[in-house]
Design a protein around this motif. Structure first.
Motif, PDB file in Angstrom:
ATOM      1  N   ALA A 238       0.023   4.346   0.759  1.00 50.85           N
ATOM      2  CA  ALA A 238      -0.238   5.257   1.889  1.00 50.85           C
ATOM      3  C   ALA A 238       0.375   4.706   3.173  1.00 50.85           C
ATOM      4  CB  ALA A 238      -1.737   5.424   2.065  1.00 50.85           C
TER       5      ALA A 238
ATOM      6  N   TYR B 105      -8.475   7.294   2.377  1.00 55.64           N
ATOM      7  CA  TYR B 105      -7.280   7.816   3.053  1.00 55.64           C
ATOM      8  C   TYR B 105      -6.871   9.146   2.426  1.00 55.64           C
ATOM      9  CZ  TYR B 105      -2.672   8.543   4.836  1.00 55.64           C
ATOM     10  OH  TYR B 105      -1.607   9.138   5.440  1.00 55.64           O
ATOM     11  N   TRP B 106      -6.875   9.184   1.092  1.00 54.06           N
ATOM     12  CA  TRP B 106      -6.300  10.336   0.397  1.00 54.06           C
ATOM     13  C   TRP B 106      -7.282  11.502   0.256  1.00 54.06           C
ATOM     14  CZ3 TRP B 106      -1.272  10.030   0.011  1.00 54.06           C
ATOM     15  CH2 TRP B 106      -0.664   8.782  -0.128  1.00 54.06           C
TER      16      TRP B 106
ATOM     17  N   ALA C 290      -5.375  14.317  -2.858  1.00 54.46           N
ATOM     18  CA  ALA C 290      -4.167  14.014  -2.074  1.00 54.46           C
ATOM     19  C   ALA C 290      -4.052  15.100  -0.997  1.00 54.46           C
ATOM     20  CB  ALA C 290      -2.944  13.989  -2.979  1.00 54.46           C
TER      21      ALA C 290
ATOM     22  N   GLU D  94       0.845  -1.191   0.000  1.00 52.45           N
ATOM     23  CA  GLU D  94       0.000   0.000   0.000  1.00 52.45           C
ATOM     24  C   GLU D  94       0.888   1.251   0.000  1.00 52.45           C
ATOM     25  OE1 GLU D  94      -3.374   1.102  -0.050  1.00 52.45           O
ATOM     26  OE2 GLU D  94      -2.259   2.985   0.055  1.00 52.45           O
TER      27      GLU D  94
ATOM     28  N   GLU E  19       3.453   2.526   2.864  1.00 53.55           N
ATOM     29  CA  GLU E  19       4.382   3.458   2.211  1.00 53.55           C
ATOM     30  C   GLU E  19       5.232   2.734   1.174  1.00 53.55           C
ATOM     31  OE1 GLU E  19       5.549   6.955   4.799  1.00 53.55           O
ATOM     32  OE2 GLU E  19       5.365   5.365   6.276  1.00 53.55           O
TER      33      GLU E  19
ATOM     34  N   SER F  34      -8.036   6.675  -8.131  1.00 55.51           N
ATOM     35  CA  SER F  34      -6.855   6.776  -7.273  1.00 55.51           C
ATOM     36  C   SER F  34      -5.658   7.387  -7.992  1.00 55.51           C
ATOM     37  CB  SER F  34      -6.476   5.379  -6.753  1.00 55.51           C
ATOM     38  OG  SER F  34      -6.407   4.466  -7.820  1.00 55.51           O
TER      39      SER F  34
ATOM     40  N   ARG G  24      -2.590  15.436   5.421  1.00 60.27           N
ATOM     41  CA  ARG G  24      -3.132  14.859   6.663  1.00 60.27           C
ATOM     42  C   ARG G  24      -3.388  15.943   7.687  1.00 60.27           C
ATOM     43  NH1 ARG G  24      -0.243   9.288   8.649  1.00 60.27           N
ATOM     44  NH2 ARG G  24      -2.109   8.819   9.795  1.00 60.27           N
TER      45      ARG G  24
END
Ligand code: N01
Length: 532
Positions: free
Chosen positions: A34, A42-43, A160, A32, A102, A138, A163
């Motif tokens: 991320a 997540y993104w 993107a 993955e 990552e 994605s 966070r």
């Protein structure tokens, strides 16, 4: 490292694939990009990100305890809650330990009966099967606008989003892109900004999302009816329990039609795209719904010229993905918000401090790109897996995506691709869609391993027949009339224009998968030649 299955991605499909591999007794490694699970959720953590399918339906159905233990707080869940749900699933089924996070997949090659996957960390992972849960939305589309690198302010992509949520209060914000993401973000950004300029190349239809917290009575009712709700979704056109109005638009009286449309409009969200059974296939029926939606825009937006600019002119309603919003049109009544019609004044360049169009320069401290994705195929073609005879996916798909059942690709043995072209994908509830495709793939893998079969690959003629069927299903609808749609790949320069999703309905799709499995996988070549 050598395993039975390599799973790329930790979104809905990837997590479920890892879970099913483990349950089937297979060794599995997940890769993955991320730092954690969630995939698209997540993104896509931009302000206002929220799913337009009801939370109680946009969730896994495979485990009754999971379903009854998890409590959704709202009718339409926001991104943080969906991400929390997927985090919970990963923990509950102990899935994280199978993942390397990552870790980008940079290449994949099939040779001597197995896949070798290369990663951005320099690792090589070898596996018998490659399960690509890489997502249909994605691969971020980063447009190549002159001067982009010169911009001195802050730049963000909705797809993107950082966070650490950036503080945009009191800033001059420019948003480029008015698809679902831009339309969701704009009302919130407008509240934060000193000024907001919305750069619109194509207007889209959007329907209000009447969201509300679930009451405990709602939740009890849903728990009681869950089995029936899931049953209805399992073979429904979009994988949700909702159908259309019981009559065609063209068979209903004008007053009855109007009532049905108001009902749908107030129910909110994507369902308005198919109020009537004939709305997505008969232009005259579509026009009725389209005119209703356009009247709502003219009612809400006080400046008539702005209202006209917000009305799409190039597609029947719902043939580009209909959007859902929390006050999008009303946002253009605010003093600090301005709509720029790029069809009239195209962007010429991005400067150090803003955007210059053919008519004016707009000062911006922040640019938000809501410019979408290289949808459905981009995540796979960026990996570009290579088959045993040296053929790459990009060669095989040179005339458009060729798949068998939207899951397998000829000349790429032992590879499964989820949520991609040739499957209902973006036209269906992605949670149930993931379960259906993954179950089919795992069923085939287990069957093959049990029979000593080392390679499974679709025949080219079977893939051609399926792909022709996908095109025919689209031709029976109005979808191909939206010539600028990402469903056709029109948003990516040089991409072959083909209507990519299977428009014949999720339920019918599922029946095809069931049927092929029950009949022992006609259309596939099963080989026992290579020893593992
Ligand atoms: O992306 P999009 P999105 N200059 O491709 C414009 C799902 N989703 O992220 O249409 C100027 O729809 C582009 O213009 P045009 C849902 O399936 C769901 O918004 O190509 N503009 C368009 O306006 C959705 O459909 C939810 O002319 C440029 C916009 O950018 C899908 O994701 C929420 C440009 C891109 O819109 C994708 O939505 C969010 C350029 N160079 C997303 N390049 C929910 O569940 C592109 N554009 C609610």
């Amino acid at each position: 490292m050598s395993v039975d299955a390599i799973v790329i991605g930790a979104g809905f499909a990837g997590l479920y694939a890892v879970h099913r591999c483990v349950a089937a007794g297979l060794t599995v490694v997940g890769l993955e990009a991320a730092p954690s699970v969630g995939g698209t959720w997540y993104w896509n953590r931009y302000p206002g990100a929220r799913c337009d399918v009801e939370s109680v339906d946009y969730s896994y159905s495979f485990d009754e305890d999971l379903q009854s233990d998890w409590t959704w707080s709202e009718r339409f869940a926001a991104q943080p809650e969906i991400l929390a749900y997927l985090d919970h699933v990963a923990d509950r089924f102990d899935l994280r330990r199978h993942y390397q996070f990552e870790t980008d997949v940079v290449g994949a090659r099939f040779d001597a009966g197995q896949w070798t996957v290369e990663t951005s960390t320099g690792d090589r992972v070898v596996g018998r099967f490659l399960l690509c849960a890489t997502g249909c939305l994605s691969a971020v589309n980063r447009p190549d606008i002159p001067g982009l690198d010169d911009f001195a302010g802050e730049m963000y992509y909705t797809a993107a989003w950082p966070r650490e949520d950036p503080d945009l209060r009191g800033k001059k914000i420019g948003v480029i892109g008015t698809g679902s993401s831009g339309i969701q973000a704009v009302p919130i950004l407008a509240e934060q900004a000193e000024s907001l300029v919305v750069f619109q190349r194509s207007p889209n239809y959007t329907v209000p999302m009447p969201n509300y917290p679930w009451s405990s009575a709602d939740l009890q009712r849903i728990r009681d009816e869950y089995p029936e709700r899931r049953q209805r979704s399992a073979y429904a056109a979009a994988g949700t329990p909702h159908g259309t109005y019981h009559k065609n638009a063209l068979d209903a009286e004008p007053g009855e039609r109007l009532d049905a449309m108001w009902q749908r409009w107030r129910d909110g969200g994507v369902l308005f795209a198919k109020t009537f059974p004939d709305q997505t296939s008969v232009l005259e029926a579509n026009d009725i719904a389209r005119r209703f939606a356009e009247d709502r825009i003219r009612e809400i937006v006080t400046d008539p010229a702005v209202a006209e600019d917000l009305i799409p002119v190039d597609h029947p309603i719902g043939t580009k993905r209909i959007c859902t919003d929390a006050g999008y049109y009303a946002t253009f009544n605010r003093d600090n918000v301005r709509l720029v019609n790029l069809r009239r004044e195209p962007i010429e360049e991005i400067t150090e401090d803003g955007v210059r169009t053919a008519s004016a320069t707009y000062a911006c401290d922040v640019l938000v790109f809501a410019t979408g994705f290289d949808a459905l195929t981009g995540a796979m073609t960026r990996i570009d897996p290579k088959g045993p005879d040296g053929q790459r996916l990009s060669d095989i798909w040179v005339d458009g995506p060729l798949t068998f059942l939207g899951v397998m690709v000829p000349r790429l043995p032992n590879l499964f691709s989820f949520s991609g072209p040739g499957s209902p994908s973006v036209l269906a509830n992605m949670a149930l869609h993931a379960e259906v495709q993954v179950d089919w793939a795992i069923g085939l893998m287990v069957d093959a391993l049990g029979r000593g079969i080392t390679e499974v690959e679709p025949r080219r003629d079977a893939a051609l027949a399926w792909t022709d069927g996908v095109a025919e299903a689209a031709e029976r609808t109005l979808f191909p009339r939206a010539q600028s749609s990402w469903y056709l790949g029109a948003n990516i320069e040089g991409k072959k224009r083909v209507f990519m999703p299977y428009a014949g309905g999720f339920g019918n799709y599922r029946k095809y998968l069931d049927d092929v499995a029950q009949r022992g996988y006609p259309g596939l070549v099963l080989t026992t030649g290579v020893a593992w």
